[in-house]
Design a protein around this motif. Structure first.
Motif, PDB file in Angstrom:
ATOM      1  N   ILE A 109       0.858  -1.206   0.000  1.00  0.00           N
ATOM      2  CA  ILE A 109       0.000   0.000   0.000  1.00  0.00           C
ATOM      3  C   ILE A 109       0.882   1.239   0.000  1.00  0.00           C
ATOM      4  O   ILE A 109       0.650   2.197  -0.753  1.00  0.00           O
ATOM      5  N   ARG A 110       1.948   1.166   0.888  1.00  0.00           N
ATOM      6  CA  ARG A 110       2.832   2.355   0.958  1.00  0.00           C
ATOM      7  C   ARG A 110       3.507   2.630  -0.385  1.00  0.00           C
ATOM      8  O   ARG A 110       3.625   3.765  -0.826  1.00  0.00           O
ATOM      9  N   SER A 111       3.924   1.523  -1.036  1.00  0.00           N
ATOM     10  CA  SER A 111       4.610   1.739  -2.328  1.00  0.00           C
ATOM     11  C   SER A 111       3.628   2.284  -3.377  1.00  0.00           C
ATOM     12  O   SER A 111       3.984   3.127  -4.195  1.00  0.00           O
ATOM     13  N   GLU A 112       2.372   1.790  -3.306  1.00  0.00           N
ATOM     14  CA  GLU A 112       1.356   2.302  -4.248  1.00  0.00           C
ATOM     15  C   GLU A 112       1.086   3.789  -3.992  1.00  0.00           C
ATOM     16  O   GLU A 112       0.942   4.585  -4.917  1.00  0.00           O
ATOM     17  N   GLU A 113       1.022   4.122  -2.666  1.00  0.00           N
ATOM     18  CA  GLU A 113       0.796   5.525  -2.309  1.00  0.00           C
ATOM     19  C   GLU A 113       1.945   6.404  -2.828  1.00  0.00           C
ATOM     20  O   GLU A 113       1.720   7.505  -3.326  1.00  0.00           O
ATOM     21  N   GLN A 114       3.166   5.883  -2.683  1.00  0.00           N
ATOM     22  CA  GLN A 114       4.328   6.640  -3.166  1.00  0.00           C
ATOM     23  C   GLN A 114       4.235   6.871  -4.672  1.00  0.00           C
ATOM     24  O   GLN A 114       4.584   7.942  -5.174  1.00  0.00           O
ATOM     25  N   ARG A 115       3.742   5.839  -5.360  1.00  0.00           N
ATOM     26  CA  ARG A 115       3.591   5.980  -6.824  1.00  0.00           C
ATOM     27  C   ARG A 115       2.578   7.077  -7.145  1.00  0.00           C
ATOM     28  O   ARG A 115       2.770   7.866  -8.062  1.00  0.00           O
ATOM     29  N   ILE A 116       1.510   7.091  -6.333  1.00  0.00           N
ATOM     30  CA  ILE A 116       0.478   8.141  -6.544  1.00  0.00           C
ATOM     31  C   ILE A 116       1.088   9.515  -6.265  1.00  0.00           C
ATOM     32  O   ILE A 116       0.946  10.454  -7.054  1.00  0.00           O
ATOM     33  N   TYR A 117       1.807   9.632  -5.098  1.00  0.00           N
ATOM     34  CA  TYR A 117       2.402  10.929  -4.723  1.00  0.00           C
ATOM     35  C   TYR A 117       3.410  11.400  -5.776  1.00  0.00           C
ATOM     36  O   TYR A 117       3.537  12.586  -6.063  1.00  0.00           O
ATOM     37  N   LYS A 118       4.141  10.419  -6.338  1.00  0.00           N
ATOM     38  CA  LYS A 118       5.139  10.777  -7.354  1.00  0.00           C
ATOM     39  C   LYS A 118       4.462  11.441  -8.562  1.00  0.00           C
ATOM     40  O   LYS A 118       4.977  12.390  -9.150  1.00  0.00           O
ATOM     41  N   GLN A 119       3.300  10.908  -8.849  1.00  0.00           N
ATOM     42  CA  GLN A 119       2.560  11.483  -9.987  1.00  0.00           C
ATOM     43  C   GLN A 119       1.905  12.822  -9.636  1.00  0.00           C
ATOM     44  O   GLN A 119       1.904  13.759 -10.431  1.00  0.00           O
ATOM     45  N   SER A 120       1.346  12.867  -8.400  1.00  0.00           N
ATOM     46  CA  SER A 120       0.566  14.067  -8.044  1.00  0.00           C
ATOM     47  C   SER A 120       1.455  15.224  -7.615  1.00  0.00           C
ATOM     48  O   SER A 120       1.094  16.376  -7.804  1.00  0.00           O
ATOM     49  N   ARG A 121       2.588  14.928  -6.993  1.00  0.00           N
ATOM     50  CA  ARG A 121       3.445  16.020  -6.505  1.00  0.00           C
ATOM     51  C   ARG A 121       4.687  16.178  -7.389  1.00  0.00           C
ATOM     52  O   ARG A 121       5.825  16.136  -6.909  1.00  0.00           O
TER      53      ARG A 121
END
Lengths: 303, 287
Positions: free
Chosen positions: A166-178
């Motif tokens: 989940i954390r790695s998926e969240e990081q992937r999302i943050y990488k895209q959004s931020r």
């Protein structure tokens, strides 16, 4: 008398008078309400990006960036043309220019004041569009992260591997959004629209009507976007007349495609700051060149 | 000491377009306005008055000749510090209030802070707009109010010379008289005034000197006191005389070799009647 007229002291240019004209121009554009309507439309247009959800989250972010940056660039150019095109013709039609230039005001100060008033509005518009764009991105980030957590909570799996996933998926999302590259894209859009405003100002300095200025500006901006075709043609073989024409187009019209970073962002490519700054410098030099053209046309224009 | 305005052999030709030749708006004009004078620049529409003023304001460059204001070339921006200009039709920003308009033009003329604020207030009082109407946008002003605010902006930087183009156009008789009085007050303060107007009666009342243009050329130029009176005629207004005695006077005039051309009761002017009626009715403006 004509020779005497060329005695122009640049040291006489007053930043105070330019500021007064710029603030008055900003008031004019705000109180006329047309630009405010266009701006509200732009904000609504950018906000509509949240509706699209049928892609993977990476594709969603790419789409939002592509859509919003494209909308900011397009609406920014529309605002630049609509706002700037009316400035000189309105002064001439309403004859307010006579009262204004009867005061100790140089024509250069008038041009710069009017232009900077328009730029102030564009800064305001771009800041509001950027805030809306950021809001769309964060809304989407929150929605996707929430959705991710809900899906895994529903599956009932609480293992360490799951948490790490989940954390790695969240990081992937943050990488895209931020994505910090977005700021470079917005900076380049800003330079692009102030350049478009300068082109419009140059056209309106010799034009006799607002409609003519708007049409000519749209034609000029379209040519500026087709520069790559002219540059390709320049490399090919053609007769001297065509070559001179293409050369003239390349020299006169700036290449506005240089400022489009959205495609690079969508592809996941990064643009070095050095390239971004060089592009900004190119835009600023072209802006100054067009303002000089506007001033020269206006200086020798009979009012 | 240099003259307030000096125009020498001024010619302005406008190009009419490709193969359509040129149009001469002003032709070899020589004109001098002395300091402290109220100078009437007259002429029918299209006679070259506006072009002459535009040249003096540096908005249009002459084809040949020269124009200077207090010895300074009129195209120089520094010369504009000496000039106050009230355009024929009120050309102002309709989205600004009266007060904002004065602030805007005051700042352009180099005023700021308390000095500007005090000057705005002083002028609003002078033109009779300090009663709350200065807070309204110019879009809602009547033509007379626009002329008043126009006069105030022309005076904002306390110029040495005023160009007033039809200052009373569209203004009611009360306002018109106030503007006329203001012109005379400014004259007393030593200001030079260049006045363009079609209201010749008013010009005659305030001007020291007039110049008439026609098709860009000067056709009449001189002092009012020299031009206006009919030198071989005299008028006397009597009071408390009987018709019999009037007849005796007429006979006496004939005996002395003169001709009585006109007798009758002098009439009051419509303006005077109007002003008396309005004065009696009291103030009409509400803030």
């Amino acid at each position: 008398m004509k020779a005497e007229k060329s005695k122009y002291h640049l040291l006489m240019v007053s930043p105070m008078r330019i500021r007064v004209i710029a603030l008055n121009t900003m008031t004019e554009l705000i109180r006329q309400k047309v630009l405010i309507f266009l701006l509200l439309f732009s904000l609504g247009f950018i906000s509509s990006a949240v509706i699209f959800t049928q892609f993977t989250f990476e594709a969603q972010f790419k789409f939002i960036k592509d859509f919003c940056l494209g909308a900011m660039s397009l609406m920014g150019m529309i605002l630049a043309i609509a706002g700037t095109a009316s400035l000189i013709p309105t002064e001439l039609d309403n004859r307010t220019i006579y009262t204004l230039l009867a005061k100790p005001v140089l024509k250069l100060e008038f041009i710069l004041g009017k232009y900077l008033g328009s730029v102030l509005i564009l800064v305001m518009a771009l800041v509001l569009m950027s805030i809306t764009f950021t809001g769309v991105i964060f809304y989407k980030e929150k929605e996707l992260v929430g959705e991710l957590r809900r899906n895994y909570q529903a599956s009932g799996s609480q293992t360490a591997e799951t948490q790490a996933f989940i954390r790695s998926e969240e990081q992937r999302i943050y990488k895209q959004s931020r994505d910090p590259e977005v700021f470079k894209a917005i900076l380049l859009i800003f330079v692009k629209i102030i350049l478009v405003a300068a082109i419009t100002m140059a056209i309106s300095s010799f034009s006799t009507s607002m409609i003519f200025t708007i049409l000519m500006s749209i034609v000029a901006v379209t040519i500026c976007h087709l520069q790559s075709i002219a540059q390709q043609a320049w490399g090919g073989s053609m007769d001297i007349v065509k070559k001179m024409f293409v050369g003239l187009v390349i020299v006169i019209f700036p290449d506005l495609n240089k400022f489009n970073l959205a495609d690079e962002l969508v592809m996941g490519n990064s643009l070095p700051w050095s390239v971004a700054m060089t592009t900004c410098a190119y835009g600023l030099v072209m802006t100054i060149a067009f303002l000089i053209v506007a001033w020269l046309f206006f200086e020798f224009r009979e009012l | 000491m240099s003259d307030a305005v000096e125009i020498k052999q001024l010619t302005k030709k406008f190009k009419l377009g490709w193969r359509r030749g040129t149009m001469t708006a002003v032709s070899n004009l020589d004109l001098t306005v002395s300091q402290g004078q109220v100078f009437g620049l007259l002429g029918p529409n299209g006679s070259g008055k506006s072009t002459t003023i535009k040249i003096l304001l540096g908005l249009v460059s002459p084809t040949s000749g020269s124009a200077s204001i207090f010895g300074q070339p009129c195209h120089k921006v520094e010369t504009h510090r000496l000039i106050g200009y009230l355009p024929e039709n009120p050309y102002f920003y309709h989205y600004l209030t009266g007060y904002e308009t004065l602030q805007f033009f005051g700042k352009l003329a180099g005023l700021s802070g308390k000095k500007l604020k005090d000057r705005c207030q002083e002028l609003l009082e002078l033109v009779g707009l300090a009663d709350g109407r200065q807070k309204r946008r110019l879009r809602g002003y009547s033509k007379g109010m626009l002329q008043r605010i126009g006069l105030a902006q022309a005076l904002i930087h306390d110029p040495e010379i005023l160009f007033l183009d039809e200052p009373t156009a569209g203004v009611d008789p009360v306002g018109s008289r106030e503007i006329r009085d203001m012109i005379l007050t400014l004259k007393e303060r030593g200001k030079t005034i260049l006045l363009c107007s079609h209201l010749l009666e008013q010009v005659q009342e305030v001007c020291d000197h007039i110049c008439v243009l026609h098709s860009g050329k000067k056709i009449l130029d001189g002092k009012m006191e020299d031009l206006a009176p009919v030198h071989n005629r005299y008028s006397i207004t009597f009071e408390g005389i009987t018709p019999e005695n009037l007849k005796k006077i007429q006979d006496q005039v004939a005996l002395l070799g003169g001709n009585v051309l006109e007798t009758g009761h002098p009439k009051t002017t419509l303006e005077k009647l109007f002003l008396e009626a309005v004065e009696k009715a009291g103030p009409s403006y509400e803030s």
